[in-house]
Design a protein around this motif. Structure first.
Motif, mmCIF file in Angstrom:
data_model
loop_
_atom_site.group_PDB
_atom_site.id
_atom_site.type_symbol
_atom_site.label_atom_id
_atom_site.label_comp_id
_atom_site.label_asym_id
_atom_site.label_seq_id
_atom_site.Cartn_x
_atom_site.Cartn_y
_atom_site.Cartn_z
ATOM 1 N N UNK A 135 0.605 -1.235 -0.579
ATOM 2 C CA UNK A 135 -0.057 0.142 -0.115
ATOM 3 C C UNK A 135 0.832 1.619 -0.127
ATOM 4 N N UNK A 136 1.904 1.512 0.320
ATOM 5 C CA UNK A 136 3.104 2.033 0.419
ATOM 6 C C UNK A 136 3.328 2.750 -1.031
ATOM 7 N N UNK A 137 3.563 1.562 -1.907
ATOM 8 C CA UNK A 137 3.226 1.580 -3.968
ATOM 9 C C UNK A 137 2.141 2.937 -3.796
ATOM 10 N N UNK A 138 1.259 2.499 -4.117
ATOM 11 C CA UNK A 138 0.356 2.488 -4.605
ATOM 12 C C UNK A 138 -1.627 1.228 -3.607
ATOM 13 N N UNK B 10 -1.581 -2.515 -4.367
ATOM 14 C CA UNK B 10 -1.026 -3.923 -3.298
ATOM 15 C C UNK B 10 -1.968 -4.782 -3.232
ATOM 16 N N UNK B 11 -2.653 -4.462 -4.245
ATOM 17 C CA UNK B 11 -4.769 -5.042 -4.938
ATOM 18 C C UNK B 11 -3.821 -5.938 -5.560
ATOM 19 N N UNK B 12 -3.035 -5.798 -7.101
ATOM 20 C CA UNK B 12 -2.637 -6.411 -8.517
ATOM 21 C C UNK B 12 -1.434 -7.172 -7.930
ATOM 22 N N UNK B 13 -0.195 -6.397 -6.870
ATOM 23 C CA UNK B 13 1.668 -7.288 -7.120
ATOM 24 C C UNK B 13 1.004 -8.292 -6.033
ATOM 25 N N UNK B 14 -0.015 -8.675 -4.897
ATOM 26 C CA UNK B 14 -0.127 -9.253 -3.874
ATOM 27 C C UNK B 14 -0.420 -10.600 -4.797
ATOM 28 N N UNK B 15 -1.131 -9.995 -4.959
ATOM 29 C CA UNK B 15 -2.597 -11.375 -6.158
ATOM 30 C C UNK B 15 -1.383 -11.869 -7.290
#
Length: 436
Positions: free
Chosen positions: A73-76, A80-85
């Motif tokens: 979330x510190x990025x955007x 935070x939704x796409x990258x962990x997925x």
């Protein structure tokens, strides 16, 4: 104030080690040693940075942030939704878990079957069905992870490797030969890139919260003690990983004068055959089976917990079963098909993971803009490079060579640094945004 006993901490170290140590962790250092021969230690140094240093730093970074979601979330919020997925799909049912199952089959079952049976789709189907049935059963009680890994699976794994190493010292299979062409030049960077293939820096972003929850379950709640135990567990697991990688590279190099082979599985098969004869193939099969079970259990637990939080309308156990079924289905595509898609995917995701880990470690110096632009510049380069490799067959490689370090395979470094500098400048002219 609660504290961990030395025994409890040791078991957590063993647990973290076994969560990282899967099939790729056996194959890649053995191949590196075999191909590098007399130059083994130089690429091994690069390999240990990406296959040991970054994963352990990743565990610590997630521990400091509290979760991968907080760090991302510190990025955007969209990142935070796409990258962990993408990470969970890559290290979970989309790639790593099926790879572990198929490698276990190739090393523990196929060598003992006739040519017809070993190449028959139904044989792989039956083996992977049994494999995932065991993995799912052991994954349904994640609270027992320390007991299963720390007290049983990890010691078994370490004992098997120790037996092989002692035998190799007492009765060497061969001698070192000159490195192959690939490892004769830019060997350090080649080892650095080989470390990507273990996928452990990605897994670290997932495992960090698992270790945090395990330590908290032991009664450790204050952040200072939690960070300290995370650091000790990370360093302990890192030392074990570096030691095992060095042993495997040594084993691969020790047979380089006999034959320099095309992959790590063939290297280890040659080593075991030279050291133990046919019994060595049985021992190697047991080693791969235990390692693949460990990492598959860890990944299904991690994915099950993530998807149950993301989509809580289904329970953890249902999500664990779904991940196991999808992994089983993809595993039956075969090892070659799985490996063929892994390099470009990892090439796109891994640099972003590295930058995110490093920024997380130095969070006190990084504002929101540094996170955003650092990841943005890294992502743009990595995605273009992955498309060039996977879809364009290197059509724009000549144009990309103008970027420093591109020829060494780490062309993302300069864009990442530029992005961080841009973020620092932008941050000076914007209101300070907390990234805690």
């Amino acid at each position: 104030m609660s504290t961990l006993s030395s025994k409890e901490l040791l078991f957590i170290i063993f647990m973290l080690f076994s969560m990282f140590f899967g099939a790729g962790n056996l194959i890649f250092p053995a191949f590196l040693g075999n191909a590098a021969g007399t130059e083994m230690w130089i690429p091994l140094g690069g390999f240990i940075i990406t296959a040991v240093g970054l994963p352990i730093l990743g565990v610590i970074a997630v521990g400091k942030a509290g979760s991968l979601n907080t760090l991302s979330t510190r990025v955007h919020p969209l990142f935070a939704l796409i990258f962990p997925l993408l990470i969970y799909l890559s290290i979970g049912p989309g790639l790593a878990i099926p790879r572990a199952a198929t490698v276990a089959y190739e090393m523990s079952a196929a060598p003992f079957l006739s040519g017809y049976l070993s190449n028959h789709a139904m044989t792989l189907f039956v083996y992977t069905f049994l494999f995932f049935a065991i993995v799912l059963w052991l994954s349904l009680s994640p609270s027992k992870l320390v007991d299963r890994f720390g007290k049983l699976l990890t010691p078994t794994l370490l004992i098997l490797i120790a037996i092989i190493f002692i035998k190799a010292i007492l009765t060497p299979a061969g001698t070192y030969s000159s490195p192959t062409e690939t490892y004769a030049t830019s060997s350090f960077f080649k080892g650095f890139l080989d470390g990507y293939l273990t996928m452990d820096a990605l897994a670290a972003l997932v495992y960090g919260i698992v270790v945090v929850n395990t330590i908290r379950a032991k009664g450790i709640q204050d952040n200072a003690s939690l960070s300290r135990y995370m650091l000790v567990a990370g360093i302990g697991a890192g030392i074990l990983l570096a030691l095992i990688y060095s042993i495997l590279a040594y084993l691969g190099a020790s047979v380089s004068s006999i034959h320099q082979l095309d992959n790590g599985a063939e290297v280890l098969t040659l080593v075991m055959n030279e050291l133990f004869g046919q019994a060595g193939i049985v021992l190697l099969g047991a080693l791969f089976t235990v390692a693949c079970l460990c990492v598959s259990i860890s990944l299904i637990i991690s994915c099950g917990e993530y998807f149950s939080r993301l989509m809580p309308f289904l329970s953890y156990k249902v999500w664990a079963a779904i991940v196991a079924v999808i992994s089983f289905t993809i595993a039956n595509l075969g090892l070659n098909q799985i490996l063929a898609i892994s390099v470009p995917i990892l090439g796109a995701i891994y640099p972003m993971a590295i930058v995110l880990i490093l920024l997380g470690l130095f969070n006190r110096f990084a504002n929101h803009s540094i996170y955003f632009y650092g990841i943005l510049f890294t992502a743009v380069f990595s995605i273009i490079d992955a498309i060039n490799t996977a879809l364009l067959n290197g059509a724009i490689s000549n144009e990309l060579t103008v970027i420093p370090l591109y020829a060494q395979g780490v062309g993302w470094v300069v864009p990442a640094v530029i992005g961080i500098i841009v973020g620092a400048i932008v941050g000076k002219f914007r209101p300070t945004v907390s990234v805690e």
